[in-house]
Scaffold this motif. Structure first.
Motif, short mmCIF file in Angstrom:
data_model
loop_
_atom_site.label_atom_id
_atom_site.label_comp_id
_atom_site.label_asym_id
_atom_site.label_seq_id
_atom_site.Cartn_x
_atom_site.Cartn_y
_atom_site.Cartn_z
N GLU A 284 -6.42 -0.99 10.80
CA GLU A 284 -7.62 -0.78 9.96
C GLU A 284 -7.15 -0.37 8.56
N TYR A 285 -7.75 -0.90 7.53
CA TYR A 285 -7.40 -0.52 6.16
C TYR A 285 -8.17 0.74 5.78
N ALA A 286 -7.45 1.74 5.27
CA ALA A 286 -8.08 3.00 4.82
C ALA A 286 -8.09 3.00 3.29
N GLN B 35 9.00 4.55 21.75
CA GLN B 35 7.88 5.24 21.08
C GLN B 35 6.90 4.21 20.51
N LEU B 36 7.44 3.15 19.94
CA LEU B 36 6.56 2.14 19.33
C LEU B 36 5.72 1.45 20.40
N ARG B 37 6.40 1.13 21.54
CA ARG B 37 5.65 0.48 22.64
C ARG B 37 4.54 1.41 23.13
N LEU C 216 0.84 -1.21 0.00
CA LEU C 216 0.00 0.00 0.00
C LEU C 216 0.86 1.25 0.00
N GLY C 217 2.07 1.12 0.56
CA GLY C 217 2.93 2.30 0.61
C GLY C 217 4.18 1.98 1.40
N LYS C 218 5.15 2.85 1.23
CA LYS C 218 6.42 2.61 1.88
C LYS C 218 6.66 3.73 2.87
N ILE D 294 -1.33 -4.25 7.11
CA ILE D 294 -0.29 -4.69 8.04
C ILE D 294 0.98 -3.89 7.76
N LYS D 295 1.46 -3.18 8.78
CA LYS D 295 2.73 -2.43 8.64
C LYS D 295 3.83 -3.31 9.21
N VAL D 296 4.85 -3.54 8.41
CA VAL D 296 5.98 -4.39 8.81
C VAL D 296 7.16 -3.48 9.16
N ILE E 11 -10.18 7.89 13.94
CA ILE E 11 -8.84 7.44 14.33
C ILE E 11 -8.64 6.04 13.78
N LEU E 12 -7.58 5.85 13.00
CA LEU E 12 -7.34 4.55 12.40
C LEU E 12 -7.08 3.52 13.51
N ARG E 13 -7.84 2.45 13.51
CA ARG E 13 -7.73 1.45 14.56
C ARG E 13 -6.41 0.66 14.43
N ILE F 20 -7.04 9.68 11.46
CA ILE F 20 -5.70 10.02 11.98
C ILE F 20 -4.95 8.71 12.18
N ALA F 21 -3.72 8.65 11.64
CA ALA F 21 -2.93 7.43 11.76
C ALA F 21 -1.59 7.76 12.39
N ASP F 22 -0.86 6.72 12.73
CA ASP F 22 0.52 6.85 13.19
C ASP F 22 0.67 7.65 14.48
N PHE F 23 0.41 6.99 15.58
CA PHE F 23 0.58 7.63 16.90
C PHE F 23 2.00 7.41 17.40
N GLY G 125 -6.54 5.80 1.08
CA GLY G 125 -5.10 6.09 1.09
C GLY G 125 -4.78 7.41 1.77
N GLU G 126 -3.64 7.99 1.41
CA GLU G 126 -3.18 9.20 2.08
C GLU G 126 -3.96 10.42 1.60
N LEU G 127 -4.42 11.24 2.59
CA LEU G 127 -5.16 12.46 2.30
C LEU G 127 -4.32 13.37 1.40
O1 LIG Z 1 0.46 2.50 3.53
C1 LIG Z 1 0.46 3.69 3.30
O2 LIG Z 1 1.45 4.41 3.10
C2 LIG Z 1 -0.85 4.33 3.29
N1 LIG Z 1 -1.99 3.45 3.51
N2 LIG Z 1 -2.90 3.31 2.54
C3 LIG Z 1 -3.97 2.67 3.02
C4 LIG Z 1 -3.72 2.39 4.37
N3 LIG Z 1 -4.48 1.79 5.31
C5 LIG Z 1 -3.96 1.66 6.54
N4 LIG Z 1 -2.70 2.07 6.89
C6 LIG Z 1 -1.93 2.66 5.95
N5 LIG Z 1 -0.65 3.02 6.29
C7 LIG Z 1 -0.13 2.82 7.62
C8 LIG Z 1 -0.62 3.93 8.55
C9 LIG Z 1 -0.06 3.76 9.93
C10 LIG Z 1 -0.77 3.61 11.08
N6 LIG Z 1 -0.04 3.52 12.20
C11 LIG Z 1 1.26 3.58 11.98
N7 LIG Z 1 2.19 3.51 13.01
C12 LIG Z 1 3.54 3.54 12.79
O3 LIG Z 1 4.01 3.57 11.68
N8 LIG Z 1 4.25 3.52 13.94
C13 LIG Z 1 5.64 3.56 14.02
C14 LIG Z 1 6.47 3.24 12.96
C15 LIG Z 1 7.85 3.31 13.15
C16 LIG Z 1 8.38 3.70 14.35
C17 LIG Z 1 7.51 4.03 15.38
CL1 LIG Z 1 8.14 4.56 16.89
C18 LIG Z 1 6.16 3.97 15.23
S1 LIG Z 1 1.60 3.75 10.33
C19 LIG Z 1 -2.44 2.86 4.65
#
Ligand SMILES: O=C(O)Cn1ncc2ncnc(NCCc3cnc(NC(=O)Nc4cccc(Cl)c4)s3)c21
Length: 274
Positions: free
Chosen positions: A92-94, A58-60, A20-22, A42-44, A74-76, A155-158, A97-99
């Motif tokens: 949660e899948y959005a 921060q991740l914890r 979905l994105g990098k 799924i974010k790897v 808020i993205l679950r 809102i994603a990425d806390f 994609g990105e706004l």
């Molecule tokens: O993939 C895309 O680029 C866009 N995309 N498109 C659709 C879609 N649906 C869901 N999610 C997406 N992307 C992931 C969004 C995130 C949510 N929560 C995150 N948390 C995080 O990255 N934490 C994190 C990482 C590294 C270090 C630390 Cl300390 C914390 S990333 C999507």
């Protein structure tokens, strides 16, 4: 059967789909949980990169904070798991994609007033919820805003969120554009940093770029600390009034989130079909 978030997930539970994105720390994939056929993202994340960047705390903290947040904007994060080399975030899948990408596709790369006001109202609503739980996001910027069904804001990425008040120790990486004066000056800050970001984003949704953008870090830095906000002529008086009331350098002078939702420009345009 609803899997509680304490279930032990493994990669075998999922069919992995397209990328979905990098991101900076790893790739995001579309995926489907095999037994329920529920679609997720799924974010790897690579453990060595997380450790090298010293962001494992921060991740914890993000995982802990996210496991308690439930709000439509808020993205679950449904859960996470890890193997020897990677951490997997089940999100949660959005589908929108990105706004950011949607904004760049608009004529003049900016939103019209109905769309902008709708997004601002949803963002504000989500932050009222976060602050009611004493959580400040601290990293509200277009890259961290996704679109759910019907262009609903998520809102994603806390990864930068904390419990208020806080005195940030980790060095800021990436753009300064969305950070308030008190954060870039390394002072203690509270949830009013998120209000500032709503002001920056309101400007950016309507103008197409953030108000203090400059050619380099130092110029942006000094703009944030002292530059007056300037508006192109197409920005309406109502929008200007809202943004000026939010972008106050003294945190206590900033328009509270509830008053942003009640502002006449937001009320007028967030009801209109966009
Ligand atoms: O993939 C895309 O680029 C866009 N995309 N498109 C659709 C879609 N649906 C869901 N999610 C997406 N992307 C992931 C969004 C995130 C949510 N929560 C995150 N948390 C995080 O990255 N934490 C994190 C990482 C590294 C270090 C630390 Cl300390 C914390 S990333 C999507």
């Amino acid at each position: 059967a609803s899997q509680s978030s304490s279930k032990r997930w493994t990669l075998e539970n999922f069919d992995i789909g397209r990328g979905l994105g990098k991101g900076k720390f790893g790739q995001v994939y579309l995926a489907r949980e095999k037994s329920s056929r529920f679609v997720v993202a799924i974010k790897v994340l690579f453990k060595n990169q997380i450790k090298e960047a010293k962001v494992d705390h921060q991740l914890r903290r993000e995982i802990e904070i996210q496991s308690h947040l439930r709000h439509p904007n808020i993205l679950r994060m449904f859960g996470y798991f890890h193997d020897d080399a990677r951490v997997y975030l089940i999100l949660e899948y959005a589908p929108g994609g990105e706004l950011y990408r949607l904004m760049k596709k608009q004529p003049n790369q900016r939103f019209d007033e109905p769309m902008a006001a709708k997004l601002i109202a949803q963002l504000t609503d989500a932050l009222i919820y976060c602050h009611s739980k004493n959580v400040i996001h601290r990293d509200i910027k277009p890259e961290n805003l996704l679109l759910g069904a019907g262009n609903s804001l998520k809102i994603a990425d806390f990864g930068w969120s904390v419990h208020a008040p806080s005195s940030r120790r980790d060095t800021v990486c990436g753009t300064l554009d969305y950070l308030p004066p008190e954060m870039i000056a390394g002072q203690t800050h509270d949830e009013k940093v998120d209000i500032w970001s709503v002001g920056i984003l309101s400007y950016e949704f309507l103008v197409g770029k953030p108000p203090f953008e400059a050619k380099d870090y130092d110029a942006t830095y000094s703009n944030i600390l002292q530059a007056p906000v300037r508006f192109p002529s197409h920005v309406s008086d109502g929008a200007k009034d809202l943004i000026i009331k939010i972008l106050q350098r003294k945190p206590n002078r900033r328009l509270p989130l509830a008053d942003i939702l009640a502002h006449e420009w937001v009320v007028k345009f967030s009801k209109e079909a966009s």
